[in-house]
Scaffold this active site. Structure first.
Site, PDB file in Angstrom:
ATOM      1  N   LYS A   1       0.831  -1.203   0.000  1.00 29.86           N
ATOM      2  CA  LYS A   1       0.000   0.000   0.000  1.00 29.86           C
ATOM      3  C   LYS A   1       0.868   1.256   0.000  1.00 29.86           C
ATOM      4  CE  LYS A   1      -3.919   2.293   0.333  1.00 29.86           C
ATOM      5  NZ  LYS A   1      -3.666   3.542   1.015  1.00 29.86           N
TER       6      LYS A   1
ATOM      7  N   GLU B   1       0.557   6.668  -6.748  1.00 31.86           N
ATOM      8  CA  GLU B   1      -0.594   7.578  -6.789  1.00 31.86           C
ATOM      9  C   GLU B   1      -0.143   9.037  -6.782  1.00 31.86           C
ATOM     10  OE1 GLU B   1      -3.504   8.643  -3.258  1.00 31.86           O
ATOM     11  OE2 GLU B   1      -3.966   6.653  -4.052  1.00 31.86           O
TER      12      GLU B   1
END
Length: 310
Positions: A173, A180
């Site tokens: 993550k 991102e």
């Protein structure tokens, strides 16, 4: 299945709702009484302490944390440790640092407790679209909690995976969020260039919507960009201040530690930091140096007199 959800914020409350919509029972805990009341009105059972939450869950228990990384999460993990019994499973679905998750897993294992770190992506859209779940930890508790993961994911057979041992979920993550950052920065820079070309009178929303179909840059982030530009093409009322929640910093630090070149993620993080400088000392110093060595003009700050460098 029955599950305890600790942290009924934007994501935790939506995850609990998605689980209940799939037939699971959720006992919720949040520090805010009003949040607990809303959760109870939505069909969940709410309690006001970790001890009460544990008491209401059948064994072997499943407790899921959706709390801010750091002290708040660690405090709750420490509080739960003496309350849980061998065979119970704790899932940290927040954005904890992966090394903390590895340490916590070892500590819980000493008490015959299962600890899973679950990187969770989906934001406020997860309730309707489902969540992407990156799960780290032992295989046995992952298999037992499969119905939970299947209910939270976009569909039972995709959008969730057991990616490795303890720490692997949050490490995945962390890298996901670094990527991102870079994707968001590229979109922001591209649309900034489009908006500055005033003589062409470009409709930035039209172009964003156009790129959503057939373009190689089509993505969910582009979908969200198009939606934002449709409602507010001039971005009025939005301050040019971009926060970060830590994962980008960790990703950059890991890249350095692993001797991996990650300039896009690094620069995207630095741009976020730069956005928070309304009165940049460094930029002022650059202007002063150009004036001193080349006599280049600068825009004066009338509130403070300029003193040239020696």
């Amino acid at each position: 299945m029955q599950l305890g959800m600790i942290g009924l914020g934007r994501m935790g409350a939506n995850m609990a709702q998605r689980l209940m919509q799939s037939g699971h029972e959720v006992v919720g805990l949040d520090a805010q009484p009003t949040v607990r009341e809303v959760f109870a009105q939505q069909g969940g059972r709410s309690v006001d302490s970790a001890a009460k939450l544990v008491q209401q869950l059948p064994t072997p228990r499943v407790v899921w944390l959706m709390l801010p990384a750091g002290v708040i999460t660690q405090t709750m993990i420490d509080e739960l440790l003496p309350l849980l019994e061998p065979g119970d499973t704790l899932v940290d679905g927040g954005n904890s640092f992966y090394q903390d998750s590895m340490r916590r897993s070892r500590e819980y294992a000493q008490h015959q407790l299962n600890y899973l770190d679950c990187g969770t992506s989906g934001g406020i859209w997860g309730l309707t679209e489902g969540y992407c779940l990156m799960i780290g930890g032992e295989q046995a508790p992952v298999e037992r909690l499969t119905p939970i993961f299947q209910a939270l994911a976009p569909s039972p057979d995709r959008g969730w995976a057991h990616v490795g041992p303890a720490g692997a979920g949050h490490f995945s993550k962390m890298v996901h969020n670094g990527i991102e950052y870079g994707m968001m920065q590229a979109l922001a820079e591209g649309f900034s260039i489009l908006s500055k070309k005033t003589e062409l009178d470009l409709d930035v929303h039209q172009i964003a919507d156009l790129w959503r179909n057939g373009s190689v840059v089509r993505s969910w982030l582009l979908d969200l960009t198009a939606s934002a530009l449709k409602d507010n093409p001039g971005l009025k009322g939005i301050a040019p201040y971009v926060r970060d929640s830590g994962e980008g910093r960790w990703a950059v630090a890991e890249a350095i530690a692993l001797d991996v070149s990650a300039p896009v993620i690094t620069l995207a993080l630095l741009e976020r930091l730069r956005s928070r400088e309304p009165d940049s000392y460094g930029d002022k110093l650059l202007a002063a140096m150009r004036n001193s060595f080349g006599g280049h003009a600068f825009i004066p700050d009338t509130s403070q007199p300029f003193k040239p460098l020696d």
